[in-house]
Enzyme design. Structure first.
Site, mmCIF file in Angstrom:
data_model
loop_
_atom_site.group_PDB
_atom_site.id
_atom_site.type_symbol
_atom_site.label_atom_id
_atom_site.label_comp_id
_atom_site.label_asym_id
_atom_site.label_seq_id
_atom_site.Cartn_x
_atom_site.Cartn_y
_atom_site.Cartn_z
ATOM 1 N N HIS A 39 8.913 -24.101 6.191
ATOM 2 C CA HIS A 39 9.440 -23.160 5.200
ATOM 3 C C HIS A 39 8.362 -22.881 4.154
ATOM 4 O O HIS A 39 7.198 -23.211 4.358
ATOM 5 C CB HIS A 39 10.746 -23.696 4.585
ATOM 6 C CG HIS A 39 10.591 -25.038 3.937
ATOM 7 N ND1 HIS A 39 10.171 -25.187 2.632
ATOM 8 C CD2 HIS A 39 10.774 -26.288 4.421
ATOM 9 C CE1 HIS A 39 10.110 -26.478 2.345
ATOM 10 N NE2 HIS A 39 10.471 -27.166 3.423
ATOM 11 N N ALA A 40 8.712 -22.279 3.049
ATOM 12 C CA ALA A 40 7.734 -21.780 2.074
ATOM 13 C C ALA A 40 6.755 -22.829 1.548
ATOM 14 O O ALA A 40 5.551 -22.598 1.530
ATOM 15 C CB ALA A 40 8.454 -21.115 0.898
#
Length: 87
Positions: free
Chosen positions: A14-15
């Site tokens: 994810h980010a």
């Protein structure tokens, strides 16, 4: 050079981990690509990495070509293992 990894992190890439991976890849002069589900992106591009939607259990391939390819691949492998993202 290339190496295949299996994502072990429950939340996938994810980010936050994507930002860390892209930041490390950007330090090298070599061309570094990430392949997932027959799509290939520049590993130095946060948008490219995020667009793949890599989840837990995914198999990814990192390809590195250039003068510092061995160093780059080793650093990325160490990061993925240290952060508990992949095996």
């Amino acid at each position: 050079m290339e190496k295949t990894f299996t994502i072990t992190a429950k939340s996938g890439i994810h980010a936050r981990p994507a930002t860390v991976i892209v930041g490390l890849a950007s330090r090298f002069d070599s061309d570094i690509h990430l392949e997932f589900k027959e799509r290939t992106v520049d590993l130095k591009s946060i948008m490219g990495v995020m667009s793949l939607g890599i989840g837990q259990g995914a198999e990814i391939k990192v390809s590195v070509v250039g003068e510092d390819e061995q160093e780059a691949l080793n650093a990325l492998q160490n990061l993925l293992h240290k952060e508990g993202l992949a095996k």
